[in-house]
Design an enzyme around this catalytic site. Structure first.
Site, PDB file in Angstrom:
ATOM      1  N   ARG A  45       0.860  -1.193   0.000  1.00 16.03           N
ATOM      2  CA  ARG A  45       0.000   0.000   0.000  1.00 16.03           C
ATOM      3  C   ARG A  45       0.896   1.243   0.000  1.00 16.03           C
ATOM      4  NH1 ARG A  45      -2.423   0.083   6.255  1.00 16.03           N
ATOM      5  NH2 ARG A  45      -0.405  -0.041   7.317  1.00 16.03           N
ATOM      6  N   ASN A  47      -4.615   7.986   4.354  1.00 14.40           N
ATOM      7  CA  ASN A  47      -4.354   7.252   5.603  1.00 14.40           C
ATOM      8  C   ASN A  47      -2.863   7.249   5.895  1.00 14.40           C
ATOM      9  OD1 ASN A  47      -5.708   5.264   7.635  1.00 14.40           O
ATOM     10  ND2 ASN A  47      -3.789   4.274   6.998  1.00 14.40           N
ATOM     11  N   GLU A  48      -2.487   7.900   6.991  1.00 11.82           N
ATOM     12  CA  GLU A  48      -1.087   7.888   7.460  1.00 11.82           C
ATOM     13  C   GLU A  48      -0.100   8.309   6.366  1.00 11.82           C
ATOM     14  OE1 GLU A  48      -1.103   4.918  11.256  1.00 11.82           O
ATOM     15  OE2 GLU A  48      -0.363   4.063   9.354  1.00 11.82           O
ATOM     16  N   CYS A  80      12.253   8.361  -8.251  1.00  9.22           N
ATOM     17  CA  CYS A  80      11.993   8.148  -9.681  1.00  9.22           C
ATOM     18  C   CYS A  80      12.450   9.355 -10.494  1.00  9.22           C
ATOM     19  CB  CYS A  80      10.506   7.880  -9.914  1.00  9.22           C
ATOM     20  SG  CYS A  80       9.482   9.364  -9.860  1.00  9.22           S
ATOM     21  N   GLU A 122      -7.218   5.611  15.498  1.00  7.52           N
ATOM     22  CA  GLU A 122      -6.781   4.223  15.613  1.00  7.52           C
ATOM     23  C   GLU A 122      -6.116   4.073  16.986  1.00  7.52           C
ATOM     24  OE1 GLU A 122      -5.636   3.648  10.888  1.00  7.52           O
ATOM     25  OE2 GLU A 122      -4.540   2.479  12.405  1.00  7.52           O
TER      26      GLU A 122
END
Ligand code: GLA
Ligand code: ZN
Length: 646
Positions: free
Chosen positions: A103, A141-142, A153, A304
């Protein structure tokens, strides 16, 4: 005040949803966080959007009076997107592409990714802008977690060169600032400039600092673009946040810049993760909570909160009965005013089979379910206190330029910025003082004591604020290597350390020594002996007095000094000193300031909150042992909100 769970209805047979929501409600839940990893479900094919699954989930939540925080799903893009557009994938330092399958492996510079991210977020938020049940959006998310803040790159290479073209007048200015005359590295133009990929020896420190700043720029450019899209398309009843993961000082993005754009800050609080055999010490957890509160100088959400053991391939420490509940309590004490636990039920498939939630794989209500249920019941009556504003007399300052400069050249093999910040934070935490952990760019006038760990890059604006603060009677504490660099990460020339801070410190650093693994120097304070580690500045006092001296062959030098300056006092601690000595020095630093010190036994944290001029004390026993305090016994991991302490 909201209490909830991170819920992934797409992971389960949809027939389980009614029972799940009923069990959640019985546990005390009034909000669920959903959707942050469900891009494919909402866009199964390029440009084909389908929100029907979450329409159903939200309808169910509504029927159960449960609100929703919805996550925009850009942390996990669909396989078809990677397949059709390989240019979205970020690259490791060795040039290897991070392939689909994990992810967050997207490149923040990829215009393709930014384009697809804009589309899915706009479609999603517009679709639900009038949905009363959705009260907040979590963007992505995070950000930057799991090393996703770094990409090497070619797109990033060219974009970095443009970043430098925008920063420097011309190539001559860059050559001058970087000192490229060294090793004959002078550039004729910007497209000769490398990114710090693998080379022999190491890259130029000024280039590496600009690279860190560039990484922060690209990540925050992406994040703020997403935040703006959500803001522009959301309903007025909906707020916008994002969840910061822990390890802030290991990230290549300036959190302050990003969180400025949000309605409130959110945090993922994992006191232990992966193969760790012990949780973080209480003061370190406390520091992270104070860091998050410091981002918006306001109460925050934990979206969380750990309940079960966590890990991808390896898991470690299992929180003891009531320990995770105690960590939740500590979170509320330090400013969390709504809490969501990770996660409702542990997943049986995929990479996180061992990231346990409240409900385990046997799907029964066990110890963890009861603990959360008890905690919500226990905390609800304290809503007003939890929403009260926290006031601190002590602040600890950090700047990301300085954090990155230490990451680029740690100078001592035993140096770690986070550890040294906690070393300075700990003695004041041990006095149960409220401490704000804030960017060095902030106004400091409301504090009485300002702590500044290892501030190599001391810019003129901060110096001016410190001068005013000292004029107003403040106390400032610097630790070693203060003021040695300019904002290009170069060493100040023809200036005696601590350079621009020398007058206020009232001492000069004549020599320095890096103290590697297992090396320490003996020092004395009030005839008692202690150890100095990691690094030592050898100080000569000028207007200051010696507090701590070296005992070895450098006994003519000071290790720590105190200087009466303007109407305040400036302390300089030239090494990483024993905690016992740091406690003694902190007594001296706060002497005469009448701060709200509360003496409590080790591991019994007492956090004071004030509501309508009344004091409330959040007491947390961080140890697995009983602790006796003021005639009362606190059981292992016991928590209490008390009006009085005796
Ligand atoms: C993080 C992530 C979650 C999950 C948990 C596991 O905080 O945000 O998606 O990976 O960790 O502990
Ligand atoms: Zn890239």
């Amino acid at each position: 005040m909201y209490f909830g769970v991170d819920y992934y209805p797409e992971h389960w047979d949809i027939d389980m949803i009614d029972e799940d929501l009923t069990r959640m409600k019985e546990m005390g839940v009034n909000i669920v966080r959903i959707g942050e990893f469900a891009w494919h479900l909402m866009e199964p094919k390029d440009g084909e959007y389908d929100f029907s699954f979450f329409d159903m989930v939200i309808k169910k939540a509504k029927e159960n009076n449960i609100k929703v925080m919805f996550g925009t799903p850009t942390a996990t893009f669909p396989a078809w997107l990677a397949n059709e557009h390989q240019d979205i994938l970020s690259e490791e330092i060795d040039g290897n592409k991070r392939i689909f399958g994990g992810r967050r492996q997207y490149c923040y510079t990829s215009s393709t990714y930014r384009d697809y991210s804009r589309k899915i977020s706009k479609k999603l938020v517009t679709h639900y802008k009038d949905e009363e049940t959705i009260i907040s959006w979590q963007v992505d998310n995070e950000f930057g977690h799991e090393r996703s803040d770094m990409c090497y790159c070619d797109k990033c290479h060219i974009d970095f060169q443009n970043f430098l073209k925008n920063k420097y007048q011309n190539i001559d200015e860059l050559n001058e600032k970087y000192g490229t005359i060294f090793w004959g590295q002078t550039y004729n133009n910007f497209d000769e400039i490398p990114i710090p990929k693998t080379t022999i020896t190491t890259h130029n420190p000024a280039l590496r600092l600009d690279w860190s700043r560039y990484r922060s720029f690209t990540l925050n450019r992406y994040a703020i673009e997403q935040i703006d899209i959500v803001k522009a398309n959301k309903g007025t009843h909906q707020q916008v946040t994002t969840n910061a993961s822990g390890g802030f000082f290991n990230k290549y993005f300036d959190h302050d810049e990003q969180f400025k754009e949000l309605d409130f800050a959110s945090y993922d609080n994992y006191p232990v993760w992966g193969g760790l055999v012990e949780p973080m010490p209480p003061e370190e957890i406390a520091m992270t909570l104070d860091f998050i509160r410091g981002l918006k100088d306001d109460n925050f959400w934990i979206v969380e909160q750990l309940m079960g053991a966590q890990g991808h391939d390896v898991i470690g420490y299992l929180p003891r009965p009531n320990q995770a509940k105690m960590w939740a309590h500590q979170g509320m004490a330090h400013g969390c005013n709504s809490m969501i636990w990770f996660r409702w039920r542990g997943m049986t498939r995929g990479a996180e089979q061992f990231c346990f939630g409240i409900i385990d794989h046997d799907n029964t209500n066990g110890r963890k379910y009861r603990e959360v249920q008890e905690f919500i019941k226990y905390m609800k009556p304290h809503e007003e206190i939890v929403n009260s504003k926290i006031k601190s007399d002590v602040a600890i300052l950090y700047s990301y330029d300085n954090v990155w400069s230490w990451r680029i050249q740690k100078q001592s093999s035993t140096y770690n910025f986070n550890d040294e910040l906690v070393k300075l934070y700990r003695p004041f935490y041990r006095k149960n003082l409220n401490i704000d952990v804030i960017p060095a760019s902030r106004d400091i006038s409301k504090y009485k004591v300002v702590l500044i760990p290892n501030l190599m890059i001391a810019d003129t604006k901060l110096k001016a604020r410190l001068d005013k603060f000292l004029e107003d009677g403040g106390r400032v504490v610097f630790t070693y290597r203060a003021g040695i660099r300019d904002t290009y990460n170069n060493i100040n020339f023809k200036e005696t350390i601590p350079c621009s801070l020398r007058e206020m410190v009232g001492a000069r650093v004549e020599e320095i020594e890096s103290l590697g693994e297992g090396i320490s120097a003996e020092v004395s304070y009030n005839n008692e002996k202690f150890k100095a580690k990691v690094w030592r500045d050898l100080l000569k006092v000028e207007t200051a007095n010696e507090l701590v001296g070296y005992n070895d062959f450098y006994k003519d030098y000071s290790c720590a000094t105190e200087n009466e300056y303007k109407n305040g006092k400036v302390y300089y601690i030239g090494s990483s000193l024993d905690d016992k000595l740091m406690n003694l020095l902190s007594d001296r630093i706060i002497e005469g300031l009448n701060l709200d010190v509360i003496d409590s036994p080790e591991n019994l944290e007492i956090y004071k909150r004030i509501l309508n001029n009344k004091d409330y004390f959040f007491i947390s026993n961080h140890s697995g042992e009983e602790i006796e305090f003021n005639g009362k016994i606190f059981n292992p991991y016991e928590i209490k909100v008390e009006k009085r302490l005796c």
